[in-house]
Design an enzyme around this catalytic site. Structure first.
Site, PDB file in Angstrom:
ATOM      1  N   LYS A  14      14.081 -14.680  -9.582  1.00 49.58           N
ATOM      2  CA  LYS A  14      13.783 -13.621 -10.571  1.00 49.58           C
ATOM      3  C   LYS A  14      12.806 -14.142 -11.616  1.00 49.58           C
ATOM      4  O   LYS A  14      11.843 -13.475 -11.967  1.00 49.58           O
ATOM      5  CB  LYS A  14      15.052 -13.140 -11.276  1.00 49.58           C
ATOM      6  CG  LYS A  14      15.991 -12.260 -10.494  1.00 49.58           C
ATOM      7  CD  LYS A  14      15.515 -10.842 -10.259  1.00 49.58           C
ATOM      8  CE  LYS A  14      14.714 -10.721  -8.999  1.00 49.58           C
ATOM      9  NZ  LYS A  14      15.384 -10.554  -7.752  1.00 49.58           N
ATOM     10  N   CYS A  56       0.829  -1.204   0.000  1.00 53.91           N
ATOM     11  CA  CYS A  56       0.000   0.000   0.000  1.00 53.91           C
ATOM     12  C   CYS A  56       0.863   1.254   0.000  1.00 53.91           C
ATOM     13  O   CYS A  56       1.903   1.310   0.650  1.00 53.91           O
ATOM     14  CB  CYS A  56      -0.954   0.085   1.173  1.00 53.91           C
ATOM     15  SG  CYS A  56      -2.086  -1.280   1.279  1.00 53.91           S
ATOM     16  N   ARG A  87       4.124  -0.214  -4.697  1.00 56.13           N
ATOM     17  CA  ARG A  87       3.820  -0.693  -3.347  1.00 56.13           C
ATOM     18  C   ARG A  87       2.537  -1.529  -3.289  1.00 56.13           C
ATOM     19  O   ARG A  87       2.199  -2.101  -2.249  1.00 56.13           O
ATOM     20  CB  ARG A  87       3.687   0.482  -2.384  1.00 56.13           C
ATOM     21  CG  ARG A  87       4.945   1.323  -2.284  1.00 56.13           C
ATOM     22  CD  ARG A  87       4.739   2.477  -1.345  1.00 56.13           C
ATOM     23  NE  ARG A  87       4.560   2.024   0.013  1.00 56.13           N
ATOM     24  CZ  ARG A  87       5.529   1.791   0.876  1.00 56.13           C
ATOM     25  NH1 ARG A  87       6.777   1.990   0.504  1.00 56.13           N
ATOM     26  NH2 ARG A  87       5.278   1.390   2.098  1.00 56.13           N
ATOM     27  N   HIS A 103      21.303 -36.263  -5.684  1.00 59.33           N
ATOM     28  CA  HIS A 103      20.588 -36.854  -4.550  1.00 59.33           C
ATOM     29  C   HIS A 103      19.065 -36.725  -4.702  1.00 59.33           C
ATOM     30  O   HIS A 103      18.343 -36.862  -3.725  1.00 59.33           O
ATOM     31  CB  HIS A 103      21.059 -36.194  -3.245  1.00 59.33           C
ATOM     32  CG  HIS A 103      22.525 -36.395  -2.991  1.00 59.33           C
ATOM     33  ND1 HIS A 103      23.060 -37.620  -2.652  1.00 59.33           N
ATOM     34  CD2 HIS A 103      23.576 -35.546  -3.085  1.00 59.33           C
ATOM     35  CE1 HIS A 103      24.378 -37.507  -2.512  1.00 59.33           C
ATOM     36  NE2 HIS A 103      24.711 -36.253  -2.777  1.00 59.33           N
ATOM     37  N   GLU A 156      18.832 -17.059  -6.672  1.00 64.99           N
ATOM     38  CA  GLU A 156      18.364 -15.728  -7.058  1.00 64.99           C
ATOM     39  C   GLU A 156      17.877 -15.718  -8.512  1.00 64.99           C
ATOM     40  O   GLU A 156      16.877 -15.081  -8.835  1.00 64.99           O
ATOM     41  CB  GLU A 156      19.488 -14.705  -6.816  1.00 64.99           C
ATOM     42  CG  GLU A 156      19.204 -13.279  -7.260  1.00 64.99           C
ATOM     43  CD  GLU A 156      18.013 -12.616  -6.581  1.00 64.99           C
ATOM     44  OE1 GLU A 156      17.440 -13.180  -5.632  1.00 64.99           O
ATOM     45  OE2 GLU A 156      17.623 -11.534  -7.047  1.00 64.99           O
ATOM     46  N   GLU A 168       9.179 -14.762 -10.119  1.00 67.22           N
ATOM     47  CA  GLU A 168       8.357 -13.632  -9.692  1.00 67.22           C
ATOM     48  C   GLU A 168       7.882 -12.759 -10.840  1.00 67.22           C
ATOM     49  O   GLU A 168       6.827 -12.146 -10.733  1.00 67.22           O
ATOM     50  CB  GLU A 168       9.029 -12.807  -8.591  1.00 67.22           C
ATOM     51  CG  GLU A 168      10.229 -12.017  -8.979  1.00 67.22           C
ATOM     52  CD  GLU A 168      10.800 -11.201  -7.816  1.00 67.22           C
ATOM     53  OE1 GLU A 168      10.058 -10.850  -6.887  1.00 67.22           O
ATOM     54  OE2 GLU A 168      12.001 -10.904  -7.852  1.00 67.22           O
ATOM     55  N   LYS A 219       6.452  -4.188  -3.610  1.00 72.59           N
ATOM     56  CA  LYS A 219       7.879  -3.947  -3.416  1.00 72.59           C
ATOM     57  C   LYS A 219       8.260  -4.016  -1.935  1.00 72.59           C
ATOM     58  O   LYS A 219       9.290  -4.562  -1.581  1.00 72.59           O
ATOM     59  CB  LYS A 219       8.229  -2.570  -3.990  1.00 72.59           C
ATOM     60  CG  LYS A 219       9.691  -2.189  -3.884  1.00 72.59           C
ATOM     61  CD  LYS A 219      10.494  -2.892  -4.939  1.00 72.59           C
ATOM     62  CE  LYS A 219      11.972  -2.561  -4.873  1.00 72.59           C
ATOM     63  NZ  LYS A 219      12.774  -3.581  -5.545  1.00 72.59           N
ATOM     64  N   TRP A 262      -2.430  -2.908  -1.681  1.00 75.14           N
ATOM     65  CA  TRP A 262      -2.017  -4.308  -1.771  1.00 75.14           C
ATOM     66  C   TRP A 262      -2.888  -5.027  -0.747  1.00 75.14           C
ATOM     67  O   TRP A 262      -2.750  -4.824   0.458  1.00 75.14           O
ATOM     68  CB  TRP A 262      -0.540  -4.454  -1.432  1.00 75.14           C
ATOM     69  CG  TRP A 262      -0.001  -5.841  -1.642  1.00 75.14           C
ATOM     70  CD1 TRP A 262       0.440  -6.374  -2.815  1.00 75.14           C
ATOM     71  CD2 TRP A 262       0.188  -6.853  -0.648  1.00 75.14           C
ATOM     72  NE1 TRP A 262       0.877  -7.664  -2.610  1.00 75.14           N
ATOM     73  CE2 TRP A 262       0.734  -7.991  -1.282  1.00 75.14           C
ATOM     74  CE3 TRP A 262      -0.062  -6.932   0.722  1.00 75.14           C
ATOM     75  CZ2 TRP A 262       1.045  -9.171  -0.614  1.00 75.14           C
ATOM     76  CZ3 TRP A 262       0.245  -8.101   1.390  1.00 75.14           C
ATOM     77  CH2 TRP A 262       0.792  -9.209   0.728  1.00 75.14           C
ATOM     78  N   ASN A 275      -1.777   2.455   5.486  1.00 70.37           N
ATOM     79  CA  ASN A 275      -0.831   1.424   5.055  1.00 70.37           C
ATOM     80  C   ASN A 275      -0.420   0.654   6.294  1.00 70.37           C
ATOM     81  O   ASN A 275       0.130   1.248   7.223  1.00 70.37           O
ATOM     82  CB  ASN A 275       0.393   2.088   4.396  1.00 70.37           C
ATOM     83  CG  ASN A 275       1.548   1.128   4.192  1.00 70.37           C
ATOM     84  OD1 ASN A 275       1.341  -0.058   3.990  1.00 70.37           O
ATOM     85  ND2 ASN A 275       2.756   1.634   4.252  1.00 70.37           N
ATOM     86  N   GLY A 276      -0.697  -0.645   6.332  1.00 71.51           N
ATOM     87  CA  GLY A 276      -0.344  -1.451   7.501  1.00 71.51           C
ATOM     88  C   GLY A 276      -1.514  -2.320   7.909  1.00 71.51           C
ATOM     89  O   GLY A 276      -2.423  -2.556   7.107  1.00 71.51           O
TER      90      GLY A 276
HETATM   91  O1  M6R Z   1      13.170  -4.600   1.082  1.00 70.96           O
HETATM   92  P1  M6R Z   1      13.711  -5.987   1.371  1.00 70.96           P
HETATM   93  O2  M6R Z   1      15.063  -6.206   0.819  1.00 70.96           O
HETATM   94  O3  M6R Z   1      13.656  -6.310   2.838  1.00 70.96           O
HETATM   95  O4  M6R Z   1      12.723  -6.964   0.636  1.00 70.96           O
HETATM   96  C1  M6R Z   1      12.871  -8.352   0.770  1.00 70.96           C
HETATM   97  C2  M6R Z   1      12.036  -9.095  -0.259  1.00 70.96           C
HETATM   98  O5  M6R Z   1      10.687  -8.794  -0.097  1.00 70.96           O
HETATM   99  C3  M6R Z   1      12.474  -8.765  -1.690  1.00 70.96           C
HETATM  100  O6  M6R Z   1      13.827  -9.034  -1.898  1.00 70.96           O
HETATM  101  C4  M6R Z   1      11.641  -9.577  -2.696  1.00 70.96           C
HETATM  102  O7  M6R Z   1      11.939 -10.929  -2.588  1.00 70.96           O
HETATM  103  C5  M6R Z   1      11.884  -9.056  -4.116  1.00 70.96           C
HETATM  104  N1  M6R Z   1      10.655  -8.990  -4.831  1.00 70.96           N
HETATM  105  C6  M6R Z   1      12.821  -9.914  -4.894  1.00 70.96           C
HETATM  106  O8  M6R Z   1      12.996  -9.469  -6.202  1.00 70.96           O
END
Ligand code: M6R
Length: 602
Positions: A479, A2, A27, A498, A475, A482, A597, A75, A101-102
């Site tokens: 990527k 949010c 957000r 394994h 990672e 997501e 985000k 969100w 927001n929260g």
């Molecule tokens: O702001 P942060 O680094 O604490 O966020 C952590 C994760 O939410 C963030 O890295 C998320 O996994 C991203 N979407 C990855 O691309």
């Protein structure tokens, strides 16, 4: 998680709110809405399901005019994305509107209480209770009432409130969710994040937890929860508005991938000009270190473990913050918690760090957003110098976290006497040529685009790496998942035999990260194993090994750097691969479904 924005001044408020919301859309983008007090003093609320463009279409032709208002991009947590659940929410008597927001954690109890007093709820959100509570508790003025209401709320929140009873002010309160106040001339703003209002001002005040601000066009007054007035000097942000623009790139993600030579240069020089950070004088006090983080930041932590154990010689445990918080780990005053977070607002990471502090540990954070909650709650902070990262998929902040972890480990090693000055200078040299190596590696973009085109319709991907580059595999898989919604798994290549090797057939692309380091031969054998089962081998390497070339269906050559730094270069082709697969599939790269985000809920 949010975004909220608010404006009071002499401009037409609707465009200011819409522009602000567009910059906060990263957000959350399930629904959006605005509330304004119009020129006749009436409260007008407009909302739409979907993105800000849907709200803009909804507003088309309505000609709403006013000079004070608040806006929200959602969100969804409590209740699905519907118009009823979209913010702003209002009081029964139509005098109050607010954005939030929260999460109000005790909303069920507050709601039952309000229902018993005759209040009716039109949404399933936790937020609506705040609007009704303000009406119920009204006491002389908005500030006095909000001070009363804030004491009844549990949870984390940033809230912006307007009222027709005091149509010249916004009241904002904060506990746990980010909120800044932008200071203009004859106009003021509130926002979840600086870029939302950066085109109007570069002067900001951060509202701290349990503080309340009363904002008119000419004044900003800040109070603590007991109503005592506080003094707060604004700070100046030296970014220009281009940081929040795509600058010719199709997506923020692509812009941010290409910014990495600069963000790494800035992060290295930022680190080296702050070597007097007190954490380095205190390192000998700690006998163990926990790295806690989420998502991409967690993957950076996995690489950091290698460096910290090697150069700093402190045992390291890396854990997901959400898991760590609810385990009884042996934490005491000899424990250093290293919390990594781009936003510095991730609830899981923040609360795990705060809990550890209560048990005597010290917290060092690696954070990108200056002034964020985690940076203020930590005992020591190391910043990454990336500027805002807007794409939901973390890219430039990942490599900047890596470089910061590396520098922390080697400079800490120097301070603890495990590394000589000469070795340290040698590492500095390797770092100085790294941004150029990144630039050169990015020149493989067209080849990677071709690979992405070829494999865009594949259902599953495997990513394999070993040692320092096992986290690179994780990672790379994250990527791809997501932003393209393709199932992908990252695995340590040596572990494949394994179990996961059963997955491999002629339809399975296996992205193999194979730098020419001390375990290169082992990785080569693992690639042989993939090929023997007819897997499609997509190799990322800095090697010219002819056997590797023969085994690879596709090969991307990254620049050769010190093998310790290889995870920083090897991730680039994987970022580009996921970016291009997602764009070929027509996915919303910067705002992938279900994600936000900054994740400020647990
Ligand atoms: O702001 P942060 O680094 O604490 O966020 C952590 C994760 O939410 C963030 O890295 C998320 O996994 C991203 N979407 C990855 O691309």
């Amino acid at each position: 998680m949010c975004g909220i924005v608010g404006y009071v001044g002499s401009r037409e408020v609707v465009p200011v709110l819409i522009h602000g919301l567009m910059r906060l859309e990263y957000r959350g983008y399930d629904s959006a809405g605005i509330a304004i007090i119009d020129e006749t003093g009436n409260l007008i609320i407009e909302k739409a399901v979907g993105k800000i463009k849907d709200l803009t279409e909804h507003l088309w032709g309505k000609n709403i005019k006013g000079h004070i208002g608040i806006g929200h991009t959602r969100w969804a947590t409590h209740g699905p994305p519907t118009v009823e659940n979209a913010h702003p929410h209002k009081s029964r008597d139509n005098s109050i509107a607010l954005v939030h927001n929260g999460i109000v954690e005790n909303y069920v109890q507050l709601k039952e209480d309000l229902i018993s007093k005759g209040y009716k709820f039109s949404s399933q959100t936790d937020t609506e209770v705040i609007a009704h509570l303000i009406e119920e508790e009204w006491d002389e003025n908005l500030l006095k009432t909000v001070l009363k209401v804030a004491k009844k709320l549990k949870g984390a929140y940033a809230v912006g409130i307007i009222s027709t009873k005091e149509p010249d002010k916004i009241v904002a309160l904060r506990k746990g969710s980010p909120l800044v106040i932008g200071i203009g001339e004859g106009e003021n703003f509130i926002a979840s994040d600086i870029p939302a209002v950066l085109e109007y001002t570069n002067k900001f005040i951060t509202l701290n937890d349990d503080e309340i601000a009363v904002i008119t066009k000419d004044s900003v007054d800040i109070y603590n929860i007991d109503g005592e007035k506080l003094e707060r000097e604004p700070f100046t942000v030296n970014w220009d508005i281009s940081v929040a623009e795509k600058e010719g790139y199709k997506h923020f993600m692509l812009k941010e991938i290409h910014q990495q030579p600069k963000s790494l240069t800035d992060t290295i020089s930022g680190f080296l000009s702050n070597l007097d950070n007190p954490v380095f004088d205190n390192l000998n006090k700690f006998n163990k270190l926990y790295i806690i983080a989420c998502g991409t930041s967690f993957h950076a932590g996995l690489v950091g473990k290698f460096w910290i154990e090697k150069f700093l010689k402190i045992p390291v445990i890396v854990d997901y913050a959400s898991e760590f918080r609810y385990r009884e780990s042996p934490i005491d005053e000899k424990t250093l918690i290293l919390a990594i977070s781009q936003s510095g607002e991730t609830a899981d990471t923040r609360f795990a760090a705060i809990d550890s502090q209560k048990k005597g540990a010290k917290v060092l954070s690696i954070v990108n957003v200056v002034g964020s909650s985690l940076s203020r709650e930590s005992d020591y902070v190391l910043y990454t110098y990336c500027g805002p990262e807007i794409g939901v998929a973390a890219t430039k902040t990942y490599t900047a976290q890596l470089i910061t972890l590396f520098l922390f480990a080697v400079y800490g090693g120097l301070k603890r006497g495990f590394i000589s000055q000469r070795e340290f200078e040698d590492f500095r040299h390797h770092l100085s040529i790294l941004p150029k190596a990144i630039e050169e590696t990015l020149k493989w973009e067209d080849k990677i685009k071709d690979i992405a085109y070829k494999y865009q319709n594949v259902k599953d991907f495997l990513f394999l790496g070993r040692g320092l580059n096992y986290p690179t595999a994780l990672e790379g898989a994250l990527k791809l998942k997501e932003i393209s919604y393709i199932h992908a798994e990252g695995y340590p290549a040596g572990e494949m035999k394994h179990g996961p090797i059963a997955l491999i057939d002629e339809n399975m692309p296996v992205v193999c990260i194979a730098p020419e380091d001390e375990i290169f031969e082992k990785m080569l054998s693992n690639i042989q194993e993939v090929k023997a089962r007819k897997g499609i081998v997509i190799t990322v390497t800095d090697s010219d090994n002819s056997e590797l070339e023969k085994l690879s269906d596709e090969i991307v050559k990254v620049e050769k750097v010190s093998s310790q730094l290889s995870p920083i270069v090897n991730i680039l082709p994987l970022q580009l691969l996921s970016y291009y697969i997602a764009t070929f599939l027509g996915k919303d790269v910067d705002q992938p479904r279900n994600l936000a985000k900054t994740v400020t809920v647990e």
